[in-house]
Enzyme design. Structure first.
Site, PDB file in Angstrom:
ATOM      1  N   THR A  56      11.724  11.402 -35.430  1.00 43.01           N
ATOM      2  CA  THR A  56      10.752  11.689 -36.482  1.00 43.01           C
ATOM      3  C   THR A  56      10.563  13.189 -36.572  1.00 43.01           C
ATOM      4  O   THR A  56      10.496  13.882 -35.549  1.00 43.01           O
ATOM      5  CB  THR A  56       9.416  10.974 -36.216  1.00 43.01           C
ATOM      6  N   HIS A  67       7.052   4.054 -19.970  1.00 40.17           N
ATOM      7  CA  HIS A  67       7.160   4.344 -18.533  1.00 40.17           C
ATOM      8  C   HIS A  67       7.520   3.101 -17.720  1.00 40.17           C
ATOM      9  O   HIS A  67       7.888   3.209 -16.546  1.00 40.17           O
ATOM     10  CB  HIS A  67       5.828   4.924 -18.042  1.00 40.17           C
TER      11      HIS A  67
END
Length: 398
Positions: A317, A369
């Site tokens: 993006t 994560h």
């Protein structure tokens, strides 16, 4: 003769829809294939077209919930003389992107795990659709941040979703698509362990290559050499070096993709589209740039299809085109990573033992994560940084 108007199929998992904007009120004289109203679902926002020319009679109002195959109105063809003559059934006509078609394209199919890879820069082939079916020009998916702006209605009409002004407040009902988007954003926050790591990249080398080769590149390929092809190539190289980033969680398993489909966020007046560059590892810089040019034109015209926005393994993006200096991009599920590009700003940096002025860009890498360890996310971003600061490494596959 009255021709029924039915709610068409909009994918295998879509069984109902909400009536959105009514573009032609009941009692209007319509042409064949003229836009009547918008249908909102959890997966797509679609326009319904008149199945014949004549007087329109609707049995629904804005905000009503309808089922697939439900009859929601009819067209009285005996009044067709008041409308412009409809085109011949097999006559060619131009769509918004200039493509000639002989009929209506089919309603979108259900989601697919692995979409087929179109040729870079190629437009979808023309297909036929039955009366009342929906063209790909208005397709939107719940996985992408796209909001269809609704024009205000006259107060006398009092549609369900019309803004309500009271004192110092204005209230507007959320569309079904926007509600799904909101739910998915909260889902990402609640169901992933999303973190972001940052770095900066010196864009001098990439800018020098573009300046030196731009004229020859444009003459040979008919498209300009932009920054995005360098970033796509740098991301693919990093994904190949760090396969955990090119993976997703499915239950108690980690699923690794062995292909590299890169989603590119494209902002438009109607919202954000994320078309996917298929098999980016197999494409040249020119093929990537041609494909991105086609996507940009389709996004502007509203002709990007659902299939062109599904199946990505990683997303890029670019908030820098709007002047953003730094931001934290949010994951595009089920992907585990997203790269945020930002504005290029000349800053004083230390090179060797000297302070010099260089065009610098901040990079942001958000990641899940649960799959990606901190050290790997940092190394992944460093890998991208190095390949952008030394673009010959990408060109020579080093």
């Amino acid at each position: 003769m009255k021709v029924e108007i039915k709610v068409p199929s909009m994918g295998e998992s879509v069984v109902e829809a909400t009536i959105g904007n009514i573009l032609k009120p009941s009692g209007s004289i319509v042409r064949a294939d003229e836009e009547i109203l918008e249908l909102e679902t959890e997966k797509v926002n679609q326009v319904l077209y008149a199945s014949a020319a004549g007087k329109l009679e609707l049995k629904v109002k804005q905000g009503d919930t309808v089922k697939v195959d439900q009859v929601i109105g009819s067209v009285d063809t005996s009044a067709a003389g008041a409308a412009a003559p409809p085109p011949a059934p097999n006559a060619e006509r131009k769509t918004q992107n200039g493509e000639l078609v002989g009929g209506k394209p089919p309603a979108p199919q259900g989601n697919v795990e692995r979409p087929s890879a179109p040729q870079a820069g190629a437009l979808p082939s023309s297909v036929e659709r039955s009366p009342g079916a929906l063209p790909p020009a208005r397709k939107k998916t719940d996985e992408y941040l796209a909001e269809i702006s609704q024009p205000p209605k006259a107060p006398a009409a009092a549609p369900v979703s019309a803004p309500r002004v009271s004192g110092r407040e204005t209230r507007k009902k959320m569309s079904k698509l926007r509600k799904v988007i909101a739910a998915r954003l909260v889902q990402v926050k609640n169901e992933t362990a999303m973190l972001t790591t940052f770095n900066e990249v010196d864009m001098s080398a990439v800018m020098q290559v573009r300046e030196k080769e731009q004229e020859n590149f444009t003459k040979k390929h008919g498209v300009k050499l932009g920054f995005m092809s360098f970033f796509v190539k740098a991301c693919v190289a990093a994904l190949q070096a760090f396969p955990d980033v090119n993976a997703r969680i499915d239950g108690d398993e980690i699923v690794y993709w062995h292909y590299y489909d890169i989603g590119i966020a494209v902002g438009t007046e109607k919202g954000l589209f994320v078309p996917v560059v298929r098999n980016a590892d197999q494409l040249s810089y020119a093929e990537i740039e041609k494909g991105l040019k086609v996507f940009a034109e389709k996004a502007k015209n509203g002709t990007i299809s659902v299939d062109e926005m599904q199946g990505g393994t990683f997303t890029i993006t670019n908030g820098g085109v709007y002047g953003s200096l730094l931001s934290t991009p949010i994951l595009n599920p089920p992907q585990s990573g997203i790269l945020g590009m930002h504005n290029i700003v000349k800053r004083a940096v230390v090179v060797g033992d000297q302070i010099v002025i260089r065009p610098m860009m901040y990079l942001a890498m958000s990641y899940d994560h649960r799959i990606i360890d901190g050290k790997d996310s940092i190394a992944f971003l460093m890998h991208i940084k190095k390949n952008l600061e030394e673009p010959t490494r990408l060109m020579l596959d080093l």
